[in-house]
Motif scaffolding. Structure first.
Motif, mmCIF file in Angstrom:
data_model
loop_
_atom_site.group_PDB
_atom_site.id
_atom_site.type_symbol
_atom_site.label_atom_id
_atom_site.label_comp_id
_atom_site.label_asym_id
_atom_site.label_seq_id
_atom_site.Cartn_x
_atom_site.Cartn_y
_atom_site.Cartn_z
ATOM 1 N N UNK A 100 0.837 -1.191 0.000
ATOM 2 C CA UNK A 100 0.000 0.000 0.000
ATOM 3 C C UNK A 100 0.877 1.248 0.000
ATOM 4 N N UNK A 101 0.765 2.105 -1.012
ATOM 5 C CA UNK A 101 1.624 3.294 -1.079
ATOM 6 C C UNK A 101 1.369 4.281 0.053
ATOM 7 N N UNK A 133 4.532 6.107 2.350
ATOM 8 C CA UNK A 133 4.660 7.538 2.590
ATOM 9 C C UNK A 133 4.693 7.872 4.063
ATOM 10 N N UNK A 134 3.821 7.267 4.839
ATOM 11 C CA UNK A 134 3.755 7.541 6.273
ATOM 12 C C UNK A 134 5.016 7.057 6.973
ATOM 13 N N UNK A 135 5.481 5.882 6.643
ATOM 14 C CA UNK A 135 6.659 5.325 7.314
ATOM 15 C C UNK A 135 7.903 6.152 7.003
ATOM 16 N N UNK A 138 2.019 -1.694 11.951
ATOM 17 C CA UNK A 138 0.805 -2.436 12.298
ATOM 18 C C UNK A 138 -0.363 -1.467 12.538
ATOM 19 N N UNK A 139 -0.091 -0.384 13.259
ATOM 20 C CA UNK A 139 -1.106 0.623 13.516
ATOM 21 C C UNK A 139 -1.574 1.268 12.210
ATOM 22 N N UNK A 140 -0.623 1.705 11.371
ATOM 23 C CA UNK A 140 -0.972 2.372 10.118
ATOM 24 C C UNK A 140 -1.701 1.432 9.165
ATOM 25 N N UNK A 141 -1.311 0.171 9.151
ATOM 26 C CA UNK A 141 -2.006 -0.812 8.300
ATOM 27 C C UNK A 141 -3.460 -0.928 8.742
ATOM 28 N N UNK A 143 -14.101 3.105 16.449
ATOM 29 C CA UNK A 143 -14.755 1.806 16.682
ATOM 30 C C UNK A 143 -14.002 0.680 15.986
ATOM 31 N N UNK A 144 -13.607 0.911 14.746
ATOM 32 C CA UNK A 144 -12.878 -0.101 13.978
ATOM 33 C C UNK A 144 -11.573 -0.466 14.678
ATOM 34 N N UNK A 145 -10.830 0.563 15.102
ATOM 35 C CA UNK A 145 -9.528 0.335 15.729
ATOM 36 C C UNK A 145 -9.697 -0.303 17.106
#
Length: 197
Positions: A100-101, A105-107, A126-129, A183-185
């Motif tokens: 995932x691009x 970018x975030x990393x 893991x968090x960003x994914x 909620x998702x997280x």
């Protein structure tokens, strides 16, 4: 000499100054591309959307009415092209791609050196994914608004102009998108109180 405004460049481009339009492209292409990457989750498709955004804008210069800033016009074109691309591939897209691009970018933005903090990098990834997966579960409307306001940093006023919605609606969409993301997280064991809100 003062840098020409976007409106000045549009006016010059309308009069046949192709170089003026080139300046607009160079000025706004990185943001348009980043927006498309976040919406489409695919770098090469985002490049196509960014390029097509400026091609369409160039061909429609005579129809630009000036009621909004040129960059909001570019954003609106890019959002519409991105949403069209998403709709055309709706059934074939798989979420959570490890390439995932958005993650790349975030990393790289967060960590200047490759050896800074490998354990921290793994947990951030893991968090960003998970965040990307959560964003992918949002409706097109909520996701687009969240990307414009929270990721790209557009104001509620700008997002309202880009999306053609009242500012109050933009504020509600951001609130709702954040609530759904929390909620998702939370369901995945992440406590984001204060991080996403």
């Amino acid at each position: 000499m003062a840098k020409p405004s976007d409106r000045d460049l549009v006016e010059r481009a309308r009069q046949g100054d192709v170089a003026a339009f080139g300046q607009l492209v160079r000025r706004h292409q990185p943001r348009i591309h980043r927006l498309a990457v976040h919406m489409l989750r695919e770098d090469s498709e985002a490049e196509d959307v960014a390029q097509e955004t400026f091609v369409r804008a160039f061909h429609a210069l005579s129809r630009f009415d000036g009621r909004s800033e040129p960059y909001t016009w570019f954003y609106r074109i890019a959002v519409n092209l991105s949403l069209n691309a998403l709709r055309s591939r709706r059934t074939s897209r798989v979420s959570g791609d490890s390439m995932d691009p958005r993650l790349e970018g975030v990393m790289t933005e967060r960590r200047p050196s490759a050896m800074a903090d490998p354990p921290g990098d793994a947990s951030r990834k893991e968090l960003y994914t998970a965040l990307c997966e959560g964003i992918d579960t949002l409706s097109d409307t909520l996701r687009t608004t969240l990307i414009l306001v929270c990721i790209d940093g557009r104001s509620h006023e700008d997002a309202a102009k880009i999306l053609g919605a009242p500012e109050g609606t933009i504020a509600w969409r951001v609130h709702e998108a954040r609530r759904k993301l929390r909620e998702f997280m939370s369901a995945r064991g992440f406590d984001l109180e204060g991080e996403v809100a």
